[in-house]
Design a protein around this motif. Structure first.
Motif, PDB file in Angstrom:
ATOM      1  N   MET A   1       0.856  -1.181   0.000  1.00  0.00           N
ATOM      2  CA  MET A   1       0.000   0.000   0.000  1.00  0.00           C
ATOM      3  C   MET A   1       0.891   1.229   0.000  1.00  0.00           C
ATOM      4  N   ARG A   2       0.590   2.166  -0.869  1.00  0.00           N
ATOM      5  CA  ARG A   2       1.319   3.429  -0.918  1.00  0.00           C
ATOM      6  C   ARG A   2       0.290   4.547  -0.908  1.00  0.00           C
ATOM      7  N   LEU A   3       0.266   5.292   0.180  1.00  0.00           N
ATOM      8  CA  LEU A   3      -0.576   6.475   0.286  1.00  0.00           C
ATOM      9  C   LEU A   3       0.357   7.674   0.125  1.00  0.00           C
ATOM     10  N   TRP A   4       0.499   8.114  -1.112  1.00  0.00           N
ATOM     11  CA  TRP A   4       1.455   9.158  -1.441  1.00  0.00           C
ATOM     12  C   TRP A   4       1.174  10.452  -0.690  1.00  0.00           C
ATOM     13  N   SER A   5       2.217  11.043  -0.163  1.00  0.00           N
ATOM     14  CA  SER A   5       2.130  12.389   0.417  1.00  0.00           C
ATOM     15  C   SER A   5       2.260  13.435  -0.684  1.00  0.00           C
ATOM     16  N   LEU A   6       2.739  12.998  -1.832  1.00  0.00           N
ATOM     17  CA  LEU A   6       2.926  13.893  -2.968  1.00  0.00           C
ATOM     18  C   LEU A   6       1.590  14.356  -3.536  1.00  0.00           C
ATOM     19  N   HIS A   7       1.615  15.509  -4.170  1.00  0.00           N
ATOM     20  CA  HIS A   7       0.407  16.024  -4.815  1.00  0.00           C
ATOM     21  C   HIS A   7      -0.018  15.043  -5.910  1.00  0.00           C
ATOM     22  N   PRO A   8      -1.305  14.724  -6.004  1.00  0.00           N
ATOM     23  CA  PRO A   8      -1.771  13.768  -7.011  1.00  0.00           C
ATOM     24  C   PRO A   8      -1.446  14.158  -8.452  1.00  0.00           C
ATOM     25  N   GLU A   9      -1.253  15.442  -8.739  1.00  0.00           N
ATOM     26  CA  GLU A   9      -0.929  15.833 -10.113  1.00  0.00           C
ATOM     27  C   GLU A   9       0.444  15.329 -10.540  1.00  0.00           C
ATOM     28  N   LEU A  10       1.294  14.935  -9.595  1.00  0.00           N
ATOM     29  CA  LEU A  10       2.605  14.388  -9.926  1.00  0.00           C
ATOM     30  C   LEU A  10       2.531  12.924 -10.357  1.00  0.00           C
ATOM     31  N   LEU A  11       1.446  12.249 -10.019  1.00  0.00           N
ATOM     32  CA  LEU A  11       1.320  10.825 -10.311  1.00  0.00           C
ATOM     33  C   LEU A  11       0.941  10.599 -11.767  1.00  0.00           C
ATOM     34  N   ASP A  12       1.475   9.541 -12.337  1.00  0.00           N
ATOM     35  CA  ASP A  12       1.045   9.144 -13.673  1.00  0.00           C
ATOM     36  C   ASP A  12      -0.308   8.444 -13.556  1.00  0.00           C
ATOM     37  N   ARG A  13      -0.863   8.052 -14.685  1.00  0.00           N
ATOM     38  CA  ARG A  13      -2.191   7.417 -14.686  1.00  0.00           C
ATOM     39  C   ARG A  13      -2.229   6.214 -13.760  1.00  0.00           C
ATOM     40  N   GLN A  14      -1.237   5.339 -13.871  1.00  0.00           N
ATOM     41  CA  GLN A  14      -1.216   4.130 -13.045  1.00  0.00           C
ATOM     42  C   GLN A  14      -1.111   4.478 -11.563  1.00  0.00           C
ATOM     43  N   GLY A  15      -0.283   5.472 -11.247  1.00  0.00           N
ATOM     44  CA  GLY A  15      -0.112   5.868  -9.858  1.00  0.00           C
ATOM     45  C   GLY A  15      -1.369   6.468  -9.258  1.00  0.00           C
ATOM     46  N   LEU A  16      -2.067   7.277 -10.044  1.00  0.00           N
ATOM     47  CA  LEU A  16      -3.298   7.894  -9.548  1.00  0.00           C
ATOM     48  C   LEU A  16      -4.382   6.847  -9.320  1.00  0.00           C
ATOM     49  N   ILE A  17      -4.541   5.947 -10.265  1.00  0.00           N
ATOM     50  CA  ILE A  17      -5.569   4.903 -10.123  1.00  0.00           C
ATOM     51  C   ILE A  17      -5.232   3.968  -8.973  1.00  0.00           C
ATOM     52  N   ALA A  18      -3.976   3.556  -8.879  1.00  0.00           N
ATOM     53  CA  ALA A  18      -3.565   2.679  -7.770  1.00  0.00           C
ATOM     54  C   ALA A  18      -3.723   3.402  -6.438  1.00  0.00           C
ATOM     55  N   GLY A  19      -3.383   4.689  -6.408  1.00  0.00           N
ATOM     56  CA  GLY A  19      -3.542   5.464  -5.186  1.00  0.00           C
ATOM     57  C   GLY A  19      -4.988   5.532  -4.730  1.00  0.00           C
ATOM     58  N   TRP A  20      -5.902   5.684  -5.679  1.00  0.00           N
ATOM     59  CA  TRP A  20      -7.333   5.707  -5.368  1.00  0.00           C
ATOM     60  C   TRP A  20      -7.757   4.386  -4.751  1.00  0.00           C
ATOM     61  N   ARG A  21      -7.381   3.294  -5.386  1.00  0.00           N
ATOM     62  CA  ARG A  21      -7.766   1.971  -4.879  1.00  0.00           C
ATOM     63  C   ARG A  21      -7.178   1.707  -3.496  1.00  0.00           C
ATOM     64  N   GLU A  22      -5.918   2.070  -3.323  1.00  0.00           N
ATOM     65  CA  GLU A  22      -5.271   1.830  -2.036  1.00  0.00           C
ATOM     66  C   GLU A  22      -5.852   2.718  -0.943  1.00  0.00           C
ATOM     67  N   ALA A  23      -6.225   3.937  -1.277  1.00  0.00           N
ATOM     68  CA  ALA A  23      -6.838   4.821  -0.288  1.00  0.00           C
ATOM     69  C   ALA A  23      -8.247   4.333   0.074  1.00  0.00           C
ATOM     70  N   LEU A  24      -8.966   3.757  -0.894  1.00  0.00           N
ATOM     71  CA  LEU A  24     -10.268   3.159  -0.567  1.00  0.00           C
ATOM     72  C   LEU A  24     -10.089   1.971   0.374  1.00  0.00           C
ATOM     73  N   LEU A  25      -9.048   1.177   0.146  1.00  0.00           N
ATOM     74  CA  LEU A  25      -8.749   0.072   1.058  1.00  0.00           C
ATOM     75  C   LEU A  25      -8.404   0.621   2.439  1.00  0.00           C
ATOM     76  N   ALA A  26      -7.588   1.659   2.488  1.00  0.00           N
ATOM     77  CA  ALA A  26      -7.240   2.273   3.767  1.00  0.00           C
ATOM     78  C   ALA A  26      -8.485   2.779   4.486  1.00  0.00           C
ATOM     79  N   GLN A  27      -9.409   3.355   3.743  1.00  0.00           N
ATOM     80  CA  GLN A  27     -10.668   3.837   4.323  1.00  0.00           C
ATOM     81  C   GLN A  27     -11.435   2.672   4.948  1.00  0.00           C
ATOM     82  N   ALA A  28     -11.499   1.546   4.251  1.00  0.00           N
ATOM     83  CA  ALA A  28     -12.195   0.370   4.776  1.00  0.00           C
ATOM     84  C   ALA A  28     -11.520  -0.145   6.042  1.00  0.00           C
TER      85      ALA A  28
END
Length: 146
Positions: A1-28
């Motif tokens: 799991m990687r919950l980036w501290s970096l601004h989301p605009e720095l992430l590529d497509r894969q990083g942004l989508i993976a970050g969303w999924r991982e943050a949803l898991l973290a929320q759960a």
């Protein structure tokens, strides 16, 4: 799991989508809906907050805002406690620098054309930057830091 501290605009497509999924898991995890990952070190900064679900919700909003900017459709209805992503948590400049180097390594492997366009490290809107070393919970280390 990687919950980036970096601004989301720095992430590529894969990083942004993976970050969303991982943050949803973290929320759960923070809401007690799953047993896995409860002791994951990157959850500590959210779990230590007075209302962890609110803070992870703000984090998710920051990701969804970037997805909107790019024309992606992240389902905001999946955010339990959405709120404005304005700075509430702290992150050190050392942590941002470490994550920035980690992101460059990832981009070099999967999207090398984006490395030169990356720009300087900036924090996700949820975070206020302070001076200091990488977080104690951080597991990523680079050869010159070990």
């Amino acid at each position: 799991m990687r919950l980036w501290s970096l601004h989301p605009e720095l992430l590529d497509r894969q990083g942004l989508i993976a970050g969303w999924r991982e943050a949803l898991l973290a929320q759960a995890v923070l809401a007690g809906r799953t047993r896995g990952y409860r002791r994951h070190p990157q959850l500590a900064r959210f779990a230590d907050q007075r209302v962890p679900q609110r803070e992870i919700g703000r984090y998710l909003v920051g990701l969804a805002d970037e997805a909107d900017r790019r024309g992606y459709r992240f389902d905001r209805a999946r955010i339990d406690r959405p709120g404005p992503p304005g700075g509430q948590l702290t992150v050190t400049d050392g942590q941002l620098a470490l994550e920035h180097r980690h992101l460059i390594t990832k981009l070099a492997a999967r999207s090398p054309e984006l490395v030169d366009e990356l720009g300087p490290a900036r924090a996700h809107p949820l975070f206020v930057v302070t001076s200091g070393p990488p977080a104690e919970w951080e597991r990523v280390r680079f050869d010159h830091e070990q």
